[in-house]
Scaffold this active site. Structure first.
Site, PDB file in Angstrom:
ATOM      1  N   ASP A  45     -32.095   3.631 -32.163  1.00 61.98           N
ATOM      2  CA  ASP A  45     -32.787   3.001 -33.298  1.00 61.98           C
ATOM      3  C   ASP A  45     -31.770   2.432 -34.283  1.00 61.98           C
ATOM      4  OD1 ASP A  45     -35.253   3.535 -32.295  1.00 61.98           O
ATOM      5  OD2 ASP A  45     -36.020   4.471 -34.133  1.00 61.98           O
TER       6      ASP A  45
ATOM      7  N   TYR B 254     -36.435  17.665 -26.530  1.00 59.25           N
ATOM      8  CA  TYR B 254     -37.838  17.265 -26.589  1.00 59.25           C
ATOM      9  C   TYR B 254     -38.697  17.955 -25.529  1.00 59.25           C
ATOM     10  CZ  TYR B 254     -36.241  13.478 -29.652  1.00 59.25           C
ATOM     11  OH  TYR B 254     -35.691  12.752 -30.681  1.00 59.25           O
TER      12      TYR B 254
ATOM     13  N   ASP C  44     -21.805  12.468 -34.568  1.00 55.53           N
ATOM     14  CA  ASP C  44     -21.706  12.067 -35.981  1.00 55.53           C
ATOM     15  C   ASP C  44     -20.696  10.934 -36.135  1.00 55.53           C
ATOM     16  OD1 ASP C  44     -19.977  14.031 -35.095  1.00 55.53           O
ATOM     17  OD2 ASP C  44     -19.887  15.141 -36.977  1.00 55.53           O
TER      18      ASP C  44
ATOM     19  N   ASP D 128     -32.190   8.899 -28.929  1.00 54.86           N
ATOM     20  CA  ASP D 128     -33.340   8.443 -29.707  1.00 54.86           C
ATOM     21  C   ASP D 128     -32.849   7.891 -31.051  1.00 54.86           C
ATOM     22  OD1 ASP D 128     -35.833   8.038 -30.724  1.00 54.86           O
ATOM     23  OD2 ASP D 128     -36.430  10.148 -30.780  1.00 54.86           O
TER      24      ASP D 128
ATOM     25  N   LYS E 128     -22.074  16.653 -29.002  1.00 50.50           N
ATOM     26  CA  LYS E 128     -21.645  17.448 -30.163  1.00 50.50           C
ATOM     27  C   LYS E 128     -20.939  18.681 -29.610  1.00 50.50           C
ATOM     28  CE  LYS E 128     -21.694  18.196 -34.624  1.00 50.50           C
ATOM     29  NZ  LYS E 128     -20.756  17.477 -35.491  1.00 50.50           N
TER      30      LYS E 128
END
Ligand code: NAD
Length: 390
Positions: free
Chosen positions: A256, A149, A228, A252, A196
């Protein structure tokens, strides 16, 4: 002990929920012998109306001078047409970077009283819960001021391709990992690094740094998961997790996902933390504080603003996090959480967490009384009463 807390009530339901949380803080202060001095500040839409900018420099300066910051929520439809840099939500980015809070802690626990709100089946929850109960209690620590970001981004000159860049320094990774370990030491002492690393070089650096930092926390069991797999495990077996530490992007998305498992946005608190202050100055009476920005994860909920419908529990639980993480007041934090638990056991619900069924107790049984739907003020009053009766 004296503490200075910046209050940024913000917009919409923000002022209502912050008011309820402050009343609880005052009661905690009275009982445990602390003085909380509040400095009320403007940010978001309110600040735009008053001074034309979402984060006036004096708000940031005053907030930095305090020991911790409690924020309600910012934003609303009346400011939506403003250009991006003048929108209320810009205040959040400015506060986070200005306060240097790089570790975002989002607890996601399924309370037995709100079991009906969780979309996962009992048997699935039980399978991964060490006490054999349909519950989970996890904490996601998301890196907040780096990664994808904040990396370089752009488009090729002909506009046919675009790129974003994930850059992490060892320092950025190490400090958020240490924030995770500090939190894990206060919990069940398990920490999972999510990345990852099978594909991304930046993730491989996360693992390298984690392997070194882990050695400083031998009491904590460290594990590693690819993102994942973690996304799948959160649905398949959420009870296996205690603390998850991950990058800005992965955090992020995973936070959620985890919040949905708990049922209601009106229950979820958050803390954004910076470096712990190492010094204990004699002049401060020996207190040790860590700067933090505390806020419910919900927004300003313009649809219910001013209607006495907002659930104040996320903000009240944010105050418990403030006491725990910024002021190291664990007993005080636990007493707030116990009061919230008691009120839910008594069957009190704001509309967002009501199942319109017989109330479920923290013990898993059902209450003799049905749920009682109350407004913001009454919910705050009930938590206060429950706190006083503990
Ligand atoms: P929201 O979280 O404000 O509301 C989403 C839904 O949840 C609404 O139906 C609302 O009524 C309900 N809800 C939220 N909090 C509740 C509570 N405490 N009790 C009961 N119900 C609650 O999200 P949104 O509608 O997407 O955004 C509204 C405004 O808030 C926008 O301007 C957005 O940019 C802003 N926002 C601010 C923050 C923040 O300040 N940290 C976070 C998210 C959104």
């Amino acid at each position: 002990m004296n503490y200075a807390i910046a209050l940024i009530p913000g917009d919409g339901i923000g002022p209502d929920v912050v008011q309820e949380a402050v009343e609880i803080l005052d009661a905690v202060g009275d009982r445990f012998g602390h003085v909380f001095n509040y400095v009320e500040l403007s940010a978001g839409g309110k600040a735009i109306d008053e001074s034309g900018v979402p984060l006036p420099p004096e708000t940031l300066e005053s907030a930095k001078a305090c020991d911790a910051v409690l924020l309600g929520a910012v934003g609303g439809p009346q400011w939506e047409k403003l250009p991006g840099h003048l929108r209320p939500e810009r205040a959040l980015l400015g506060l986070r970077s200005g306060l240097g809070v790089y570790a975002n802690l989002r607890p996601a626990a399924l309370l037995p009283q709100l079991r009906a709100a969780c979309p996962i089946k009992d048997e699935v929850l039980i399978a991964s819960n060490e006490n054999g109960k349909p519950e989970f209690d996890l904490l996601i620590v998301r890196e907040l001021t780096g990664g994808l970001y904040f990396g370089e981004r752009g488009r090729t000159p002909d506009g046919t391709a675009a790129f974003d860049t994930e850059v992490y320094s060892k320092t950025e990774i190490e400090r958020v990992l240490r924030a995770g370990y500090r939190a894990a030491l206060l919990r069940r002492k398990k920490l999972c690094v999510v990345d990852k690393a099978n594909v991304l070089e930046s993730s491989r650096l996360w693992r390298e740094v984690a392997a070194v930092v882990a050695q400083d926390y031998p009491q904590v069991e460290t594990s590693y998961l690819y993102v994942d797999n973690c996304a799948m495990q959160l649905i398949r077996a959420p009870g296996q997790f205690d603390v998850i530490v991950t990058s800005n992007l992965f955090g992020d998305i995973l936070s959620d996902e985890a919040s949905v498992l708990t049922g209601s946005i009106g229950m979820l608190a958050s803390a954004s933390l910076g470096d712990p202050a190492p010094e204990i100055a004699a002049s401060s009476g020996g207190k040790k504080t860590t700067m933090g920005l505390y806020e419910p994860i919900h927004g300003s909920a313009p649809d219910i603003a001013g209607k006495d419908l907002a659930n104040p529990l996320a903000t009240i639980l944010s105050v418990a996090m403030l006491l725990r993480h910024s002021f190291s007041l664990e007993k005080e934090a636990l007493s707030i959480e116990a009061a919230v638990n008691k009120v839910l056991d008594q069957g009190y619900r704001t509309r967002d967490i009501a199942s319109r069924a017989t109330a479920t107790l923290s013990t898993g049984g059902t209450a003799a009384v049905p749920e009682k739907i109350v407004g913001t003020r009454e919910m705050g009053k009930r938590v206060l009463e429950a706190f006083e009766s503990l």
